[in-house]
Design an enzyme around this catalytic site. Structure first.
Site, PDB file in Angstrom:
ATOM      1  CB  CYS A   1      18.321 -43.671  15.038  1.00  0.00           C
ATOM      2  SG  CYS A   1      17.646 -45.301  14.587  1.00  0.00           S
TER       3      CYS A   1
ATOM      4  CG  HIS B   1      21.113 -46.552  16.808  1.00  0.00           C
ATOM      5  ND1 HIS B   1      20.032 -45.791  17.198  1.00  0.00           N
ATOM      6  CD2 HIS B   1      22.202 -45.749  16.943  1.00  0.00           C
ATOM      7  CE1 HIS B   1      20.452 -44.585  17.560  1.00  0.00           C
ATOM      8  NE2 HIS B   1      21.757 -44.530  17.411  1.00  0.00           N
TER       9      HIS B   1
ATOM     10  CG  HIS C   1      23.555 -41.268  17.851  1.00  0.00           C
ATOM     11  ND1 HIS C   1      23.290 -42.438  18.521  1.00  0.00           N
ATOM     12  CD2 HIS C   1      24.314 -40.526  18.714  1.00  0.00           C
ATOM     13  CE1 HIS C   1      23.858 -42.420  19.719  1.00  0.00           C
ATOM     14  NE2 HIS C   1      24.501 -41.273  19.860  1.00  0.00           N
TER      15      HIS C   1
END
Length: 212
Positions: A109, A162, A174
């Protein structure tokens, strides 16, 4: 069916999906792009008119993927935000890879965010999502605009673990996890909605882009 016909059909379908608002399913967009032999050609049609005539000036993505705040979208979801979103969309379908930082081998990510910010804005973000969460300025969820970073606590406790890029209409792009690919997801998703922490806004020519 010829390649040009398939591309035109894909372009039309993609526009319909994106205009569907918050109910658009991420896997429908991802599968549409992955079924084509040349994703970049589709994205070029998406950015231009798709008519086969000489390409006009690029239409700002703020007009295609409206931000959560329509009144502010025209001024804030343009320029560098457009470039961020184009760069991110061009990587749809690239596999997740833990520690990954390249389109060739895959992204995690934060590696994905590093890549698109460096490529589109010339900014070098820190390596981890926790460090990236200190960049720029804080943005409340109701004030998110296209191009903002959105952060999540997926590991429990207060640690940021994240990050994704907000693209408008309550959606973000993402690299989710091992076994998945870069995709578009709704913040209304039960899992991601429950893990949401906050947004951060980093502008190319703003001193707030530096770590606070």
């Amino acid at each position: 069916m010829t390649l040009s016909t398939r591309l035109a059909a894909a372009f039309s379908a993609l526009c319909l999906l994106l205009s569907a608002g918050g109910q658009t399913r991420a896997d429908e967009i991802e599968n549409l792009l992955n079924r084509q032999s040349d994703r970049q050609q589709i994205l070029r049609q998406f950015e231009n008119s798709g008519t086969g005539s000489p390409a006009p000036a690029k239409k700002p993505l703020a007009q295609i993927i409206p931000a959560a705040q329509p009144a502010a979208a025209a001024s804030t979801a343009s320029g560098s935000a457009d470039e961020l979103i184009r760069s991110a969309m061009g990587l749809l379908g690239v596999a997740y890879r833990y520690g990954g930082t390249s389109a060739r081998t895959g992204f995690d990510c934060s590696g994905f965010m590093q890549h698109i910010f460096r490529r589109s804005m010339g900014l070098n973000l820190p390596r981890t999502s926790a460090e990236q969460a200190k960049m720029g300025t804080h943005v409340n969820r109701g004030e998110l605009q296209a191009g903002d970073m959105v952060f999540f606590r997926t590991m429990g406790g207060g640690r940021i673990s994240h990050v994704g890029l907000y693209i408008g209409n309550n959606r973000f792009i993402h690299a989710p996890r091992t076994g998945k690919s870069i995709e578009i997801t709704s913040l209304s998703n039960k899992y991601w909605g429950s893990k949401y922490a906050f947004g951060r806004r980093v502008k190319k020519h703003d001193t707030a882009r530096f770590i606070n």
